[in-house]
Scaffold this motif. Structure first.
Motif, mmCIF file in Angstrom:
data_model
loop_
_atom_site.group_PDB
_atom_site.id
_atom_site.type_symbol
_atom_site.label_atom_id
_atom_site.label_comp_id
_atom_site.label_asym_id
_atom_site.label_seq_id
_atom_site.Cartn_x
_atom_site.Cartn_y
_atom_site.Cartn_z
ATOM 1 N N VAL A 110 2.207 -19.487 -7.876
ATOM 2 C CA VAL A 110 2.177 -18.320 -6.992
ATOM 3 C C VAL A 110 1.685 -18.767 -5.620
ATOM 4 N N GLY B 6 -5.187 -24.549 -18.716
ATOM 5 C CA GLY B 6 -5.878 -24.877 -17.461
ATOM 6 C C GLY B 6 -6.890 -25.990 -17.663
ATOM 7 N N ALA C 218 1.232 -22.183 -13.024
ATOM 8 C CA ALA C 218 1.774 -23.271 -12.199
ATOM 9 C C ALA C 218 2.074 -24.535 -13.020
ATOM 10 N N VAL D 239 -7.175 -17.651 -10.839
ATOM 11 C CA VAL D 239 -7.141 -19.065 -10.432
ATOM 12 C C VAL D 239 -8.527 -19.536 -9.978
ATOM 13 N N TYR E 1 -10.995 -28.346 -28.103
ATOM 14 C CA TYR E 1 -11.112 -27.008 -27.506
ATOM 15 C C TYR E 1 -9.795 -26.655 -26.809
HETATM 16 C C1 LIG Z 1 -14.691 -32.054 -17.392
HETATM 17 C C2 LIG Z 1 -14.952 -30.631 -17.796
HETATM 18 C C3 LIG Z 1 -15.798 -30.360 -18.858
HETATM 19 C C4 LIG Z 1 -16.046 -29.051 -19.238
HETATM 20 N N1 LIG Z 1 -16.837 -28.815 -20.337
HETATM 21 C C5 LIG Z 1 -16.962 -27.550 -20.783
HETATM 22 C C6 LIG Z 1 -17.558 -27.304 -22.050
HETATM 23 O O1 LIG Z 1 -17.966 -28.237 -22.749
HETATM 24 N N2 LIG Z 1 -17.640 -26.008 -22.470
HETATM 25 C C7 LIG Z 1 -17.134 -24.961 -21.740
HETATM 26 O O2 LIG Z 1 -17.201 -23.816 -22.187
HETATM 27 N N3 LIG Z 1 -16.547 -25.175 -20.550
HETATM 28 C C8 LIG Z 1 -16.441 -26.441 -20.055
HETATM 29 N N4 LIG Z 1 -15.750 -26.665 -18.908
HETATM 30 C C9 LIG Z 1 -15.316 -25.522 -18.092
HETATM 31 C C10 LIG Z 1 -14.113 -24.778 -18.656
HETATM 32 O O3 LIG Z 1 -13.095 -25.692 -18.946
HETATM 33 C C11 LIG Z 1 -13.654 -23.759 -17.605
HETATM 34 O O4 LIG Z 1 -14.755 -22.969 -17.179
HETATM 35 C C12 LIG Z 1 -12.575 -22.811 -18.126
HETATM 36 O O5 LIG Z 1 -11.592 -23.502 -18.832
HETATM 37 C C13 LIG Z 1 -11.990 -22.074 -16.923
HETATM 38 O O6 LIG Z 1 -11.014 -21.154 -17.340
HETATM 39 P P1 LIG Z 1 -10.307 -20.240 -16.238
HETATM 40 O O7 LIG Z 1 -9.268 -19.454 -16.920
HETATM 41 O O8 LIG Z 1 -11.345 -19.533 -15.450
HETATM 42 O O9 LIG Z 1 -9.652 -21.276 -15.205
HETATM 43 P P2 LIG Z 1 -8.504 -22.380 -15.471
HETATM 44 O O10 LIG Z 1 -8.624 -22.943 -16.835
HETATM 45 O O11 LIG Z 1 -8.577 -23.317 -14.320
HETATM 46 O O12 LIG Z 1 -7.176 -21.519 -15.423
HETATM 47 C C14 LIG Z 1 -6.590 -21.135 -14.205
HETATM 48 C C15 LIG Z 1 -5.107 -21.382 -14.332
HETATM 49 O O13 LIG Z 1 -4.476 -21.015 -13.108
HETATM 50 C C16 LIG Z 1 -3.436 -21.916 -12.864
HETATM 51 N N5 LIG Z 1 -3.083 -21.898 -11.447
HETATM 52 C C17 LIG Z 1 -3.724 -22.467 -10.407
HETATM 53 N N6 LIG Z 1 -3.095 -22.205 -9.258
HETATM 54 C C18 LIG Z 1 -2.030 -21.438 -9.571
HETATM 55 C C19 LIG Z 1 -0.988 -20.853 -8.803
HETATM 56 N N7 LIG Z 1 -0.910 -20.998 -7.480
HETATM 57 N N8 LIG Z 1 -0.032 -20.142 -9.451
HETATM 58 C C20 LIG Z 1 -0.080 -19.987 -10.808
HETATM 59 N N9 LIG Z 1 -1.041 -20.536 -11.570
HETATM 60 C C21 LIG Z 1 -2.010 -21.244 -10.966
HETATM 61 C C22 LIG Z 1 -3.990 -23.255 -13.315
HETATM 62 O O14 LIG Z 1 -2.988 -24.199 -13.554
HETATM 63 C C23 LIG Z 1 -4.743 -22.846 -14.563
HETATM 64 O O15 LIG Z 1 -3.961 -22.977 -15.721
HETATM 65 C C24 LIG Z 1 -15.448 -27.977 -18.528
HETATM 66 C C25 LIG Z 1 -14.586 -28.249 -17.466
HETATM 67 C C26 LIG Z 1 -14.326 -29.559 -17.104
HETATM 68 C C27 LIG Z 1 -13.358 -29.811 -15.972
#
Ligand SMILES: Cc1cc2nc3c(=O)[nH]c(=O)nc-3n(C[C@H](O)[C@H](O)[C@H](O)COP(=O)(O)OP(=O)(O)OC[C@H]3O[C@@H](n4cnc5c(N)ncnc54)[C@H](O)[C@@H]3O)c2cc1C
Length: 413
Positions: free
Chosen positions: A197, A42, A36, A225, A178
């Motif tokens: 999506v 993300g 998205a 997501v 990172y």
């Molecule tokens: C402030 C903060 C500090 C953090 N510190 C740490 C840390 O120090 N160490 C660590 O390991 N983790 C940390 N985290 C957590 C880590 O960033 C996340 O757990 C990880 O990046 C999640 O990855 P993901 O792929 O599960 O989700 P996301 O990274 O959220 O990826 C999901 C993707 O789906 C996309 N999406 C959403 N809706 C739709 C749609 N309808 N259609 C298409 N695409 C869509 C989003 O844009 C996104 O790119 C931190 C998070 C935050 C917010």
């Protein structure tokens, strides 16, 4: 180029989606990542906040670094890793949190973690706040730590889930960020950007995916997501998947927010220090002074306090940080601190929070969310990780796991 048909569609180009895509690269299956946003990563996102300040708006620490798959990836992509101890435990600066108070707090915190472990061994779930020692003066601050770790206060956190996380106490960093590492990891993959999506229709033999760029059909779909989007059906399934919606609602994203302040006279503060007060309240920030020696201060806020500050509007987190730092170090520091950037993850439409925690009694929901449906819909994302939820490496590994499930059900090529 947006294809009208692929064998595998991956939804989301965060760590999980990128991990899934890499695992499919050599399979011979055609695939695309639908994202998205206009970037990969993300919740992993690095910005150049000032010419001499690199800032991770989302994840920053390679937690459980000896078991973190991004360590190898950083190596392969020539990203320098910094292995210095994090400042939050031992490198306190100033008199706001005097040494013996700190030692007393750390003892209480460790005792609290022990009680959580003992309660988890008994196998009965409840609010993690039931593990507080009644009357302990540090309970509010222990709750603040929970808002940093879980994104939520302990009355919203399951004991069994909290205890299932595997912390090996090694936390490293990536010097260039990172998020920058994640961007490099995703750089060579086929991603359709600005492609939100809205609907996954799995009523027919091929899955029909409706996106803001048009419709695509796929044999199999990997959904990565964040839970807060599944819970409110920002992405809808047809036929509906009430068990997934329920699992996601019981694994809400808590909230953690970060702010970076420029420090005009860097020598005024030591490198890599931690500043926080012995505040006796949960509504507190914790401050990383001059990370990597940069001329800045990073603040971290969590839980209901972070939500309240976000709701006050852009700039509220920076203002609260400057006030709190001045309350520790004196008003002279104010003129040296300038807001550069603050996150507002709850207001981010494609995240709606920071990282997942299980509500009390709901620790089993991670497995429910992770389970494939009908050999065609597969689920990944940090919330589906059994032991490294909340983290970027947990998310990546879950994507790889989902891709392997796809390959097990796909005809051999
Ligand atoms: C402030 C903060 C500090 C953090 N510190 C740490 C840390 O120090 N160490 C660590 O390991 N983790 C940390 N985290 C957590 C880590 O960033 C996340 O757990 C990880 O990046 C999640 O990855 P993901 O792929 O599960 O989700 P996301 O990274 O959220 O990826 C999901 C993707 O789906 C996309 N999406 C959403 N809706 C739709 C749609 N309808 N259609 C298409 N695409 C869509 C989003 O844009 C996104 O790119 C931190 C998070 C935050 C917010």
């Amino acid at each position: 180029m947006f294809p009208s048909s692929v064998e595998v569609a991956i939804i989301g180009a965060g760590a999980a989606g990128l991990g899934a895509a890499h695992a499919l690269k050599k399979s011979g299956l055609s695939f695309i990542v639908l994202e998205a946003r206009n970037r990969v990563g993300g919740r992993a996102y690095t910005i150049q906040a000032a010419p001499d300040v690199i800032f991770d708006v989302g994840c920053g620490w390679l937690h459980s670094a000896d078991r973190n798959s991004f360590v190898r990836i950083a190596d392969e992509l020539n990203f320098e890793i910094n292995k210095d101890l994090p400042p939050w435990r031992d490198r306190a600066v100033g008199n706001a949190f005097p040494r013996d108070e700190r030692a007393d707090f750390i003892r209480s915190l460790d005792d609290f973690f022990d009680r959580v472990e003992q309660a988890a061994r008994r196998g009965r779930d409840a609010e993690a706040s039931t593990c507080f020692e009644p009357g302990n003066r540090w309970n509010p601050m222990i709750d603040a730590i929970s808002t940093y770790i879980n994104g939520a206060e302990l009355d919203r956190v399951s004991i069994l889930d909290f205890n299932a996380y595997e912390d090996t106490n090694l936390n490293w960093r990536v010097r260039r960020g990172y998020g920058a590492l994640m961007a490099a990891y995703g750089a060579t993959l086929p991603v359709a950007f600005n492609c939100a999506v809205a609907l996954i229709d799995h009523s027919a033999k091929r899955v029909r995916v409706e996106t803001s760029q048009g419709v695509l059909t796929a044999d199999k779909v990997i959904i990565t997501v964040p839970t807060n989007l599944i819970a409110v059906e920002a992405i809808r399934f047809h036929p509906a998947l009430p068990d997934k919606v329920d699992a996601a609602a019981n694994l809400p994203l808590g909230l953690a927010d970060k702010v970076v302040l420029a420090l005009d006279e860097p020598e005024a503060l030591p490198k890599e220090g931690n500043l926080r007060g012995a505040t006796m309240r949960t509504e507190m920030g914790t401050y990383h002074l001059r990370p990597f020696g940069q001329p800045c201060v990073e603040g971290f806020f969590g839980g209901r306090f972070a939500r309240q500050l976000e709701d006050e509007g852009d700039g509220a987190i920076a203002a609260a940080s400057i006030d709190e730092i001045a309350s520790f170090l004196g008003n002279d520091i104010r003129r040296m601190l300038k807001p550069l950037k603050e996150s507002r993850w709850a207001h981010d439409p494609f995240a709606r929070g920071s990282y997942s925690h299980a509500l009390p009694g709901q620790s089993g929901k991670r497995a429910v969310l992770a389970a494939p449906i009908d050999g065609r819909l597969f689920f990944a994302g940090e919330a589906t990780s059994p032991n490294f939820f909340t983290t970027a490496h947990g998310a990546r590994d879950s994507g790889e796991r989902a891709a392997k499930e796809v390959l097990l059900t796909a005809p051999r090529k």
